[in-house]
Design a protein around this motif. Sequence first.
Motif, PDB file in Angstrom:
ATOM      1  N   GLU A  64       0.764  -1.282   0.085  1.00  0.00           N
ATOM      2  CA  GLU A  64      -0.017   0.071  -0.278  1.00  0.00           C
ATOM      3  C   GLU A  64       1.025   1.399   0.069  1.00  0.00           C
ATOM      4  O   GLU A  64       0.524   2.168  -0.578  1.00  0.00           O
ATOM      5  CB  GLU A  64      -0.952   0.058   1.195  1.00  0.00           C
ATOM      6  CG  GLU A  64      -1.773   1.170   1.271  1.00  0.00           C
ATOM      7  CD  GLU A  64      -2.874   1.169   2.477  1.00  0.00           C
ATOM      8  OE1 GLU A  64      -3.695   2.150   2.501  1.00  0.00           O
ATOM      9  OE2 GLU A  64      -2.664   0.304   3.161  1.00  0.00           O
ATOM     10  N   ASN A  65       2.070   1.305   0.811  1.00  0.00           N
ATOM     11  CA  ASN A  65       2.610   2.515   0.889  1.00  0.00           C
ATOM     12  C   ASN A  65       3.776   2.626  -0.299  1.00  0.00           C
ATOM     13  O   ASN A  65       4.015   3.847  -0.529  1.00  0.00           O
ATOM     14  CB  ASN A  65       3.445   2.510   2.341  1.00  0.00           C
ATOM     15  CG  ASN A  65       2.717   2.723   3.410  1.00  0.00           C
ATOM     16  OD1 ASN A  65       2.259   4.118   3.424  1.00  0.00           O
ATOM     17  ND2 ASN A  65       2.458   1.928   4.133  1.00  0.00           N
ATOM     18  N   ASN A 120      -8.499   1.809  -3.318  1.00  0.00           N
ATOM     19  CA  ASN A 120      -7.257   2.119  -3.843  1.00  0.00           C
ATOM     20  C   ASN A 120      -6.359   0.773  -3.183  1.00  0.00           C
ATOM     21  O   ASN A 120      -5.770   0.381  -3.836  1.00  0.00           O
ATOM     22  CB  ASN A 120      -6.644   3.153  -3.639  1.00  0.00           C
ATOM     23  CG  ASN A 120      -7.420   4.463  -4.443  1.00  0.00           C
ATOM     24  OD1 ASN A 120      -7.965   4.370  -5.497  1.00  0.00           O
ATOM     25  ND2 ASN A 120      -7.609   5.412  -3.713  1.00  0.00           N
ATOM     26  N   ASP A 167      -7.634  12.125  -0.502  1.00  0.00           N
ATOM     27  CA  ASP A 167      -6.423  11.213  -0.776  1.00  0.00           C
ATOM     28  C   ASP A 167      -6.960  10.088  -1.873  1.00  0.00           C
ATOM     29  O   ASP A 167      -6.157   9.391  -2.593  1.00  0.00           O
ATOM     30  CB  ASP A 167      -6.048  10.812   0.815  1.00  0.00           C
ATOM     31  CG  ASP A 167      -5.014   9.558   0.502  1.00  0.00           C
ATOM     32  OD1 ASP A 167      -3.781  10.261   0.368  1.00  0.00           O
ATOM     33  OD2 ASP A 167      -5.211   8.574   0.925  1.00  0.00           O
ATOM     34  N   ALA A 224       2.815   7.179  -6.223  1.00  0.00           N
ATOM     35  CA  ALA A 224       1.865   8.330  -6.439  1.00  0.00           C
ATOM     36  C   ALA A 224       2.545   9.901  -6.379  1.00  0.00           C
ATOM     37  O   ALA A 224       2.149  10.404  -7.465  1.00  0.00           O
ATOM     38  CB  ALA A 224       0.859   8.306  -5.117  1.00  0.00           C
ATOM     39  N   ALA A 284      -2.391   3.806  -7.558  1.00  0.00           N
ATOM     40  CA  ALA A 284      -2.790   2.335  -7.034  1.00  0.00           C
ATOM     41  C   ALA A 284      -2.793   1.369  -8.291  1.00  0.00           C
ATOM     42  O   ALA A 284      -2.354   0.255  -8.017  1.00  0.00           O
ATOM     43  CB  ALA A 284      -4.011   2.331  -6.022  1.00  0.00           C
ATOM     44  N   ASN A 288      -5.087   8.898  -5.368  1.00  0.00           N
ATOM     45  CA  ASN A 288      -4.445   7.501  -5.503  1.00  0.00           C
ATOM     46  C   ASN A 288      -5.298   6.788  -6.445  1.00  0.00           C
ATOM     47  O   ASN A 288      -4.821   5.403  -6.584  1.00  0.00           O
ATOM     48  CB  ASN A 288      -4.446   7.098  -4.033  1.00  0.00           C
ATOM     49  CG  ASN A 288      -3.207   7.385  -3.235  1.00  0.00           C
ATOM     50  OD1 ASN A 288      -2.083   7.300  -3.772  1.00  0.00           O
ATOM     51  ND2 ASN A 288      -3.542   8.190  -2.111  1.00  0.00           N
ATOM     52  N   SER A 336     -10.914   0.618   1.321  1.00  0.00           N
ATOM     53  CA  SER A 336     -10.563   1.725   0.582  1.00  0.00           C
ATOM     54  C   SER A 336     -10.541   1.408  -0.836  1.00  0.00           C
ATOM     55  O   SER A 336     -10.470   0.033  -1.192  1.00  0.00           O
ATOM     56  CB  SER A 336      -8.731   1.828   0.676  1.00  0.00           C
ATOM     57  OG  SER A 336      -8.247   2.330  -0.253  1.00  0.00           O
ATOM     58  N   ASN A 395      -1.991  13.332   1.283  1.00  0.00           N
ATOM     59  CA  ASN A 395      -1.898  11.976   2.009  1.00  0.00           C
ATOM     60  C   ASN A 395      -1.446  12.059   3.501  1.00  0.00           C
ATOM     61  O   ASN A 395      -1.959  11.171   4.285  1.00  0.00           O
ATOM     62  CB  ASN A 395      -0.565  11.237   1.361  1.00  0.00           C
ATOM     63  CG  ASN A 395      -0.371   9.799   1.433  1.00  0.00           C
ATOM     64  OD1 ASN A 395       0.679   9.608   2.276  1.00  0.00           O
ATOM     65  ND2 ASN A 395      -1.243   9.005   1.388  1.00  0.00           N
ATOM     66  N   SER A 416       2.652   2.188  -3.202  1.00  0.00           N
ATOM     67  CA  SER A 416       1.605   2.955  -4.021  1.00  0.00           C
ATOM     68  C   SER A 416       1.639   4.458  -3.521  1.00  0.00           C
ATOM     69  O   SER A 416       1.867   5.411  -4.344  1.00  0.00           O
ATOM     70  CB  SER A 416       0.314   2.410  -4.122  1.00  0.00           C
ATOM     71  OG  SER A 416      -0.468   3.247  -4.741  1.00  0.00           O
ATOM     72  N   ASP A 417       1.472   4.597  -2.207  1.00  0.00           N
ATOM     73  CA  ASP A 417       0.798   5.880  -1.611  1.00  0.00           C
ATOM     74  C   ASP A 417       2.032   6.833  -1.514  1.00  0.00           C
ATOM     75  O   ASP A 417       1.951   8.106  -1.677  1.00  0.00           O
ATOM     76  CB  ASP A 417       0.380   5.788  -0.123  1.00  0.00           C
ATOM     77  CG  ASP A 417      -0.978   4.960  -0.449  1.00  0.00           C
ATOM     78  OD1 ASP A 417      -1.555   4.868  -1.398  1.00  0.00           O
ATOM     79  OD2 ASP A 417      -1.538   4.740   0.786  1.00  0.00           O
ATOM     80  N   SER A 418       3.325   6.181  -1.137  1.00  0.00           N
ATOM     81  CA  SER A 418       4.406   7.047  -0.640  1.00  0.00           C
ATOM     82  C   SER A 418       5.553   7.266  -1.655  1.00  0.00           C
ATOM     83  O   SER A 418       6.508   7.981  -1.459  1.00  0.00           O
ATOM     84  CB  SER A 418       4.912   6.544   0.616  1.00  0.00           C
ATOM     85  OG  SER A 418       3.769   6.692   1.684  1.00  0.00           O
TER      86      SER A 418
END
Length: 217
Positions: free
Chosen positions: A65-66, A155, A117, A73, A125, A121, A153, A93, A68-70
């Motif tokens: 997940e991170n 995403n 967010d 993205a 994602a 995303n 979620s 985020n 993708s997110d951190s």
Amino acid sequence: MQGILLKPLLARRALFAAVDEVHAALAADNLPEARRLLAWHLVSRETSELTACEVAGAAIESLAENLSDSVVAPLLCFRAGGLPLAALYRYANTADAMWGYRTPDLEYAGKVAAHADDVLNLAPARLTALCTLLVSGGRGLGVWARDRRNTASPNAGHPMSAFAGALGVRLDKRGVYILNVGGRMPEAADLLRALKLARLTFALAMLFLVLPWKKHV
């Protein structure tokens, strides 16, 4: 110069290092320390009752997940809108992480941050999941197609289910969701496999994002 300014908006090294620390604790059969590191670096859930398999699974979920997110993205936002959009994304985020919990004082701000967010995303994602499926030779395709909507979620389920399928492991958050129900329970060694998969996914995403995009008139 832009690369230097973009670097603080990414969290790749810290993410990979955190997962590696959890792996080291599990490999040393130090479950209390693995739980502590998981809670300190990677998840907001209660970890004191998690089994070793659940700790390994939670670390893999957070890694996917991170990633993708951190990582993916902000890179995608940078490619699409430069530093201003990348910075805006990281602000949204971070606000979601800080305010996105149901407390009376922050409920309105939390909902706004969470929805922003989610929207930002949507593409990252799916790009992360696609890159994971490609570098794994499509091994996670069936699991991703079946389980990507199992999470609350819109995403997070995309990269997590792709990782679950590619690694052949079951990711089970008690009473919340199960990804790849037919997979085996993860163990410490799977964190090293997950880190390798994350690095390959990141490399492919980077390749895609640095290639010139043709503009059609």
